[in-house]
Design a protein around this motif. Structure first.
Motif, PDB file in Angstrom:
ATOM      1  N   THR A   1       0.877  -1.181   0.000  1.00  0.00           N
ATOM      2  CA  THR A   1       0.000   0.000   0.000  1.00  0.00           C
ATOM      3  C   THR A   1       0.904   1.218   0.000  1.00  0.00           C
ATOM      4  N   ILE A   2       0.365   2.325  -0.463  1.00  0.00           N
ATOM      5  CA  ILE A   2       1.167   3.547  -0.464  1.00  0.00           C
ATOM      6  C   ILE A   2       1.453   3.940   0.976  1.00  0.00           C
ATOM      7  N   ALA A   3       2.604   4.604   1.207  1.00  0.00           N
ATOM      8  CA  ALA A   3       3.034   4.936   2.565  1.00  0.00           C
ATOM      9  C   ALA A   3       2.104   5.964   3.200  1.00  0.00           C
ATOM     10  N   ARG A   4       1.766   5.733   4.474  1.00  0.00           N
ATOM     11  CA  ARG A   4       1.048   6.729   5.262  1.00  0.00           C
ATOM     12  C   ARG A   4       2.091   7.423   6.106  1.00  0.00           C
ATOM     13  N   GLY A   5       2.074   8.709   6.195  1.00  0.00           N
ATOM     14  CA  GLY A   5       3.065   9.406   7.024  1.00  0.00           C
ATOM     15  C   GLY A   5       2.824  10.887   7.024  1.00  0.00           C
ATOM     16  N   ILE A   6       3.793  11.615   7.507  1.00  0.00           N
ATOM     17  CA  ILE A   6       3.669  13.076   7.607  1.00  0.00           C
ATOM     18  C   ILE A   6       3.790  13.671   6.198  1.00  0.00           C
TER      19      ILE A   6
ATOM     20  N   TYR B 297       1.494  19.279  14.678  1.00  0.00           N
ATOM     21  CA  TYR B 297       0.076  19.288  14.304  1.00  0.00           C
ATOM     22  C   TYR B 297      -0.404  17.960  13.721  1.00  0.00           C
ATOM     23  N   ALA B 298       0.508  16.997  13.540  1.00  0.00           N
ATOM     24  CA  ALA B 298       0.113  15.714  12.957  1.00  0.00           C
ATOM     25  C   ALA B 298      -0.684  14.906  13.974  1.00  0.00           C
ATOM     26  N   ASP B 299      -1.675  14.134  13.501  1.00  0.00           N
ATOM     27  CA  ASP B 299      -2.426  13.308  14.452  1.00  0.00           C
ATOM     28  C   ASP B 299      -1.569  12.113  14.874  1.00  0.00           C
ATOM     29  N   GLU B 300      -1.911  11.521  16.018  1.00  0.00           N
ATOM     30  CA  GLU B 300      -1.022  10.510  16.590  1.00  0.00           C
ATOM     31  C   GLU B 300      -0.946   9.230  15.757  1.00  0.00           C
ATOM     32  N   VAL B 301      -2.054   8.861  15.084  1.00  0.00           N
ATOM     33  CA  VAL B 301      -2.034   7.623  14.287  1.00  0.00           C
ATOM     34  C   VAL B 301      -1.052   7.769  13.132  1.00  0.00           C
ATOM     35  N   THR B 302      -1.160   8.917  12.417  1.00  0.00           N
ATOM     36  CA  THR B 302      -0.261   9.165  11.286  1.00  0.00           C
ATOM     37  C   THR B 302       1.190   9.204  11.756  1.00  0.00           C
ATOM     38  N   LEU B 303       1.430   9.923  12.853  1.00  0.00           N
ATOM     39  CA  LEU B 303       2.798  10.051  13.369  1.00  0.00           C
ATOM     40  C   LEU B 303       3.325   8.690  13.802  1.00  0.00           C
ATOM     41  N   GLY B 304       2.453   7.886  14.463  1.00  0.00           N
ATOM     42  CA  GLY B 304       2.850   6.549  14.893  1.00  0.00           C
ATOM     43  C   GLY B 304       3.251   5.688  13.709  1.00  0.00           C
ATOM     44  N   ARG B 305       2.399   5.726  12.645  1.00  0.00           N
ATOM     45  CA  ARG B 305       2.696   4.919  11.454  1.00  0.00           C
ATOM     46  C   ARG B 305       3.994   5.377  10.789  1.00  0.00           C
ATOM     47  N   SER B 306       4.225   6.693  10.828  1.00  0.00           N
ATOM     48  CA  SER B 306       5.419   7.211  10.154  1.00  0.00           C
ATOM     49  C   SER B 306       6.690   6.798  10.889  1.00  0.00           C
ATOM     50  N   ILE B 307       6.555   6.508  12.207  1.00  0.00           N
ATOM     51  CA  ILE B 307       7.727   6.031  12.962  1.00  0.00           C
ATOM     52  C   ILE B 307       7.953   4.540  12.696  1.00  0.00           C
ATOM     53  N   ILE B 308       6.830   3.770  12.750  1.00  0.00           N
ATOM     54  CA  ILE B 308       6.954   2.324  12.494  1.00  0.00           C
ATOM     55  C   ILE B 308       7.520   2.075  11.097  1.00  0.00           C
ATOM     56  N   ASN B 309       7.017   2.834  10.109  1.00  0.00           N
ATOM     57  CA  ASN B 309       7.429   2.613   8.726  1.00  0.00           C
ATOM     58  C   ASN B 309       8.570   3.534   8.302  1.00  0.00           C
ATOM     59  N   ARG B 310       9.449   3.878   9.227  1.00  0.00           N
ATOM     60  CA  ARG B 310      10.574   4.777   8.902  1.00  0.00           C
ATOM     61  C   ARG B 310      11.421   4.172   7.783  1.00  0.00           C
TER      62      ARG B 310
END
Lengths: 206, 206
Positions: free
Chosen positions: B170-175, B183-196
């Motif tokens: 799937t296309i990357a979800r992130g900031i 200002y980023a929501d926590e789900v997006t920020l969380g995913r962007s850390i996991i999928n660094r």
């Protein structure tokens, strides 16, 4: 925007010619129609074509009407000595909704606007002046928008009527019902003080 | 809203059936068309009718196209082992604008949405599964919106593909590029850390 289909591109282009509809909105609307059954598009297209080709304007007040003389002008209970001058059908509908007016209307079809290339000859001003000079009308209420163009049009009509015995008035400018005084602009507030009305008459209006 | 003309009322009604267009906006659009020369209305009506009656969908990717096979599918320089699954033509246009993708597309025509009564059988999912099972495709990129409906559709397709050898991504979800972290929501920020991603690859992408 590049499209994969000329048909789509063309439909989006035509839709985006409508006021306030950008390319993206136009694409959304066109794709919506594509997803709907074919009748939807046909009903819309034919309604627009039929309106444009068969539209009729009341020969008396120039409002949009299906008959030669509109329902308001044809109503014998209406006071034909009073005519309210408005810009378009939306203003007629707005004033009718108030149930406070029992006279006739005269629809100008726009306002004088040099910026948009609209002069007095593009509007239904000459028939109005003729109607006034023919007699019957005692009061003319100028109910145009409170903008530069509205004021210009009001003044132009007022000047044209010099020498006639008609009474001209404009709708009152003032504080909207329900508005806080502190947020009103100074011009409106100033006018509302100059044109103050006896308290008794304001009670009766409510 | 009461209209003085049935023709006008009908045109406004049909216009207000479009998404995001209320009665007032519809009236504004219709009155605008009335003020324009007759050709404008005819061009719009005929463009919509022509699109609806002659529209063609690419038999390979189901995108809107004037030809039997769309330009993208017919382009021999495109990588046909890679297919990007999208909702509609707007997503194809958006991805094409990035110039980062050289594979083919598959347009579903919507997302699974029980609330709106859209099930898998209403979308072009079966032809996609068939295409995958026929061979040639090595990677399927699921590029649907990051909503409940998008995730459901992604999962449904993923389940249907069990037992095949295709790689799904799937296309990357992130900031978003240019966004402030705070200002980023926590789900997006969380995913962007996991999928660094390795720092070197992020430099190359710019």
């Amino acid at each position: 925007m590049e499209f994969s289909s000329k048909l789509l591109q063309n439909a989006v282009y035509e839709m985006s010619q409508l006021p306030g509809i950008g390319k993206r909105t136009a694409l959304r609307l066109v794709l919506h129609l594509l997803k709907q059954p074919e009748e939807r598009t046909e009903l819309l297209a034919h309604a627009l074509l039929k309106l444009k080709s068969e539209v009729n304007f009341c020969k008396n007040c120039h409002n949009i009407s299906d008959t030669e003389v509109c329902e308001i002008c044809a109503n014998p209970k209406r006071d034909e000595t009073m005519v309210c001058v408005v810009e378009d059908i939306r203003d007629v509908m707005a004033i009718e909704n108030t149930s406070q007016y029992n006279g006739l209307y005269h629809v100008l079809g726009g306002k004088i606007s040099p910026m948009e290339g609209v002069g007095p000859q593009d509007l239904n001003i000459a028939p109005l002046i003729k109607k006034v000079k023919d007699g019957t009308i005692k009061e003319l209420i100028l109910a145009l928008s409170s903008t530069m163009e509205g004021d210009t049009t009001n003044f132009y009509i007022y000047k044209q009527l010099e020498g006639t015995e008609v009474t001209t008035s404009t709708i009152a400018r003032g504080i909207s019902v329900g508005d806080e005084l502190e947020y009103a602009d100074e011009v409106t507030l100033g006018r509302s003080i100059i044109n103050r009305v006896p308290f008794e008459s304001s009670i009766k209006a409510n």
